[in-house]
Design a protein around this motif. Structure first.
Motif, mmCIF file in Angstrom:
data_model
loop_
_atom_site.group_PDB
_atom_site.id
_atom_site.type_symbol
_atom_site.label_atom_id
_atom_site.label_comp_id
_atom_site.label_asym_id
_atom_site.label_seq_id
_atom_site.Cartn_x
_atom_site.Cartn_y
_atom_site.Cartn_z
ATOM 1 N N VAL A 126 0.855 -1.189 0.000
ATOM 2 C CA VAL A 126 0.000 0.000 0.000
ATOM 3 C C VAL A 126 0.896 1.245 0.000
ATOM 4 C CG1 VAL A 126 -1.843 1.233 1.215
ATOM 5 C CG2 VAL A 126 -1.821 -1.270 1.210
ATOM 6 N N GLY A 127 0.497 2.245 -0.760
ATOM 7 C CA GLY A 127 1.370 3.386 -1.057
ATOM 8 C C GLY A 127 1.471 4.448 0.018
ATOM 9 N N PHE A 128 2.031 4.075 1.162
ATOM 10 C CA PHE A 128 2.346 5.095 2.167
ATOM 11 C C PHE A 128 3.741 5.639 1.855
ATOM 12 C CE2 PHE A 128 -1.026 2.913 4.590
ATOM 13 C CZ PHE A 128 -1.800 4.025 4.890
ATOM 14 N N ASN A 129 3.788 6.536 0.868
ATOM 15 C CA ASN A 129 5.078 6.978 0.331
ATOM 16 C C ASN A 129 5.901 7.775 1.330
ATOM 17 O OD1 ASN A 129 2.894 8.947 -0.292
ATOM 18 N ND2 ASN A 129 4.589 10.207 -1.010
ATOM 19 N N ILE A 186 -1.148 9.755 10.329
ATOM 20 C CA ILE A 186 -1.387 8.783 11.407
ATOM 21 C C ILE A 186 -0.432 7.597 11.242
ATOM 22 C CG2 ILE A 186 -3.117 7.183 12.361
ATOM 23 C CD1 ILE A 186 -5.228 9.355 11.492
ATOM 24 N N ASP A 187 -0.191 7.205 10.003
ATOM 25 C CA ASP A 187 0.732 6.096 9.722
ATOM 26 C C ASP A 187 2.148 6.410 10.218
ATOM 27 O OD1 ASP A 187 1.341 3.524 8.322
ATOM 28 O OD2 ASP A 187 2.639 4.857 7.169
ATOM 29 N N ALA A 306 -2.126 -5.671 5.489
ATOM 30 C CA ALA A 306 -2.255 -5.943 6.928
ATOM 31 C C ALA A 306 -1.701 -4.769 7.737
ATOM 32 C CB ALA A 306 -1.524 -7.239 7.279
ATOM 33 N N GLY A 307 -0.587 -4.200 7.300
ATOM 34 C CA GLY A 307 -0.013 -3.039 7.983
ATOM 35 C C GLY A 307 -0.910 -1.819 7.823
ATOM 36 N N ALA A 308 -1.418 -1.624 6.598
ATOM 37 C CA ALA A 308 -2.306 -0.483 6.359
ATOM 38 C C ALA A 308 -3.565 -0.592 7.223
ATOM 39 C CB ALA A 308 -2.681 -0.418 4.875
ATOM 40 N N LEU A 309 -4.005 -1.823 7.449
ATOM 41 C CA LEU A 309 -5.188 -2.029 8.298
ATOM 42 C C LEU A 309 -4.907 -1.551 9.728
ATOM 43 C CD1 LEU A 309 -7.981 -3.153 8.957
ATOM 44 C CD2 LEU A 309 -6.970 -5.447 9.079
#
Ligand code: NAP
Length: 326
Positions: A126-129, A186-187, A306-309
């Motif tokens: 997932v693109g948490f750049n 938040i991430d 799973a991490g993005a969740l």
């Protein structure tokens, strides 16, 4: 698998909006990946991007893209309200997936997609750049060079009025903004601190029903303390402050790093060439995606579904106590 090691990986893109364009610019700097085709809802937009970036194929649908372009992997870059369903649909192809955030506009939607991907064993990212910002890596390394990381403070003030003013987002997306966009900051709590062990959150609502005023205190597994604040109708923006032993690293705006030392001296860190030339973090996350496609392993600091969740669930905890402002 051996064949995959010998040549650039073939990537198909779904979605032809602003972020697809940014990914294509970054792809041009990552020789491990080769964009081989694109499909989108409005064909003319896909054609325009294909012409600009010399893509060999515009396909009518994701199915046609997979059939005609024979990609090794797919990047799903569609509007926030379409991400979860399209992610579920794309699991059928069995190809590794790069998914722009947010994969879902609620914790429940994110859970459904993460569970489906796990059941199918589809490699995903997932693109948490922001996790791939070169200034974050450098700044954190400089803090850790002097001792322990002591605290992580994140300001996630969204520009809600501006977001509404663009007319680019549906009411459904604006209502779920905490998941649709605020998850970027938040991430970063999880990125720097790990999974919080305790969260004490307050939230109130000036205009946004799920909250637009946030103050939370957190305790992380290493004993570090953290905070999250957000005031979505006041100037401020996004910022991170890392506190170390005799050193503070301040990222405000996030793309910059200013170090302050106990003796009063300061230093500014510069982003690397990739982050200076294309959207920051994009080449780093594309290289991580290429490694995932080749090896099946997603290395930190990247996040899978799973991490993005976990980030979506943390966002859910921040809004849980929301009360209207009197
Ligand atoms: N990582 C970051 O910093 C960052 C920054 C901005 C955005 N994003 C994320 O990237 C995603 C795309 O944002 P954007 O700014 O590029 O949005 P955009 O400019 O509105 O583009 C979205 C694209 O997706 C297409 N699309 C929508 N639903 C579709 C479907 N069901 N099937 C196929 N194509 C579909 C749209 O088609 P039409 O042309 O027909 O509308 C459009 O081409 C969003 O999820 C957003 O949250 C991430």
């Amino acid at each position: 698998m051996t064949a995959l090691l010998d040549r650039p990986l073939r990537v198909g893109l779904i979605g032809a909006g602003l972020i697809a364009r940014q990914h294509l610019a970054a792809l041009a700097r990552v020789p491990e990946l080769q964009a081989v085709g694109i499909s989108s809802r409005t064909r003319s937009k896909a054609e325009a991007l294909a012409a600009e970036f010399a893509l060999p194929l515009v396909a009518e649908s994701p199915q046609a893209l997979v059939r005609e372009a024979r990609p090794d992997a797919l990047m799903v870059l569609v509007s926030p309200q379409a991400m979860a369903q399209l992610a579920l649909d794309c699991l059928d192809f069995g190809l590794p997936l790069f998914l722009e955030k947010p994969v879902g506009l609620s914790v429940e939607q994110a859970e459904e997609v993460a569970l489906a991907a796990a059941k199918r064993g589809v490699p995903n990212m997932v693109g948490f750049n922001r996790r791939h910002y070169s200034v974050f890596q450098q700044g954190l390394a400089r803090v850790l060079a002097r001792g322990r990381l002591l605290a992580v403070h994140v300001e996630g003030s969204e520009r809600m009025q501006a977001a509404r003013g663009t007319g680019r987002f549906t009411e459904e997306v604006l209502r779920a903004w905490i998941f649709a966009n605020a998850t970027h900051t938040i991430d970063l709590l999880r990125h720097f601190g790990g999974e919080p062990e305790e969260v004490c959150a307050f939230a109130s609502s000036l205009h946004e029903p799920l909250g637009d005023q946030f103050a939370a205190a957190l305790r992380f597994p290493g004993g570090q303390l953290g905070s999250f604040t957000g005031n979505w109708h006041s100037p401020g923006g996004w910022g991170v402050v890392l506190k170390g032993e005799g050193v503070t690293a301040e990222f405000r705006p996030l793309e910059t790093c200013r170090l302050s030392f106990a003796d009063g001296s300061t230093e500014t860190l510069e982003p690397d060439a990739d982050d200076a030339l294309v959207k920051p973090g994009f080449t780093g996350q594309l290289r991580a995606f290429a490694d995932l496609v080749r090896t099946g392993i997603l290395a930190p600091p990247s996040q899978d579904l799973a991490g993005a969740l976990l980030t979506m669930r943390l966002a859910g905890r921040l809004i849980a106590p929301v009360r209207p402002l009197p």
